[in-house]
Design a protein around this motif. Sequence first.
Motif, PDB file in Angstrom:
ATOM      1  N   GLN A  95      21.171 -38.973  13.214  1.00  0.00           N
ATOM      2  CA  GLN A  95      21.373 -38.108  12.411  1.00  0.00           C
ATOM      3  C   GLN A  95      19.776 -37.181  12.205  1.00  0.00           C
ATOM      4  N   THR A 137      26.804 -38.863   6.371  1.00  0.00           N
ATOM      5  CA  THR A 137      27.821 -37.570   8.176  1.00  0.00           C
ATOM      6  C   THR A 137      27.666 -39.511   8.693  1.00  0.00           C
ATOM      7  N   GLN A 140      30.626 -41.607   7.754  1.00  0.00           N
ATOM      8  CA  GLN A 140      32.631 -40.771   8.132  1.00  0.00           C
ATOM      9  C   GLN A 140      32.236 -40.512   9.303  1.00  0.00           C
ATOM     10  N   GLN A 141      31.483 -40.627  10.464  1.00  0.00           N
ATOM     11  CA  GLN A 141      31.403 -40.759  11.829  1.00  0.00           C
ATOM     12  C   GLN A 141      32.218 -42.077  12.193  1.00  0.00           C
TER      13      GLN A 141
END
Length: 178
Positions: A95, A137, A140-141
């Motif tokens: 990310q 992120t 959580q992915q």
Amino acid sequence: MLFDDFYFKSLIRTVEDWPKPGISFRDITPIFSDPKGLRMVVDAYVHRYIDSDITHIACIDARGFLIASVLAYELHKPLVLVRKKGKLPGKTISQSYDLEYGSAELEIQEGAVHEGAQVLLFDDLIATGGTLVAAMTLLQQQGAEIQEVASIIDLPDLGGSAKIQEMDIPVFSLCAFE
Ligand code: PRP
Ligand code: ADE
């Protein structure tokens, strides 16, 4: 060890115009040169999380690693490394993000956390929150839930902690510099 606010703040050094003009850099290095200071900081987090139901501690490359690894040892929790791009072998997810003085890319290994893991996410400092939101992120992915974000320092004027709290994730910091 009792948390002494004044003593603790004396362990954070401000360096003006570093790494770029206009940045007031909050240097945590003195904490690590002072065994009493380091113990005081670690104890503050141990006290907060000893009775929590977190299952994992995740931490961000590189300064986030320093306290989080001691905390994982003290709390007997697995440590998840969120690393800068190109440092982790095997399959990763990544990310990109912007931070106060630049931009970068974070990665975690696939399978680093399992679905439903209750994660305490640790970094040394929250400025714009770009770094922490990118790490959130990624976690959580993989199906993890972020129970709380913890930092040593918050810079509230840069809006990062407010942004994370608006996502309904609690934030705990030992101090703030306005
Ligand atoms: C610093 C700090 C945080 C981030 C905060 O990391 O350790 O991770 O900036 O900034 P933000 O809230 O604006 O995203 P840096 O990339 O300088 O890495 P380091 O820990 O390797 O020094
Ligand atoms: N990371 C982002 N902004 C920072 C600051 N002002 N001091 C130390 N680390 C930082």
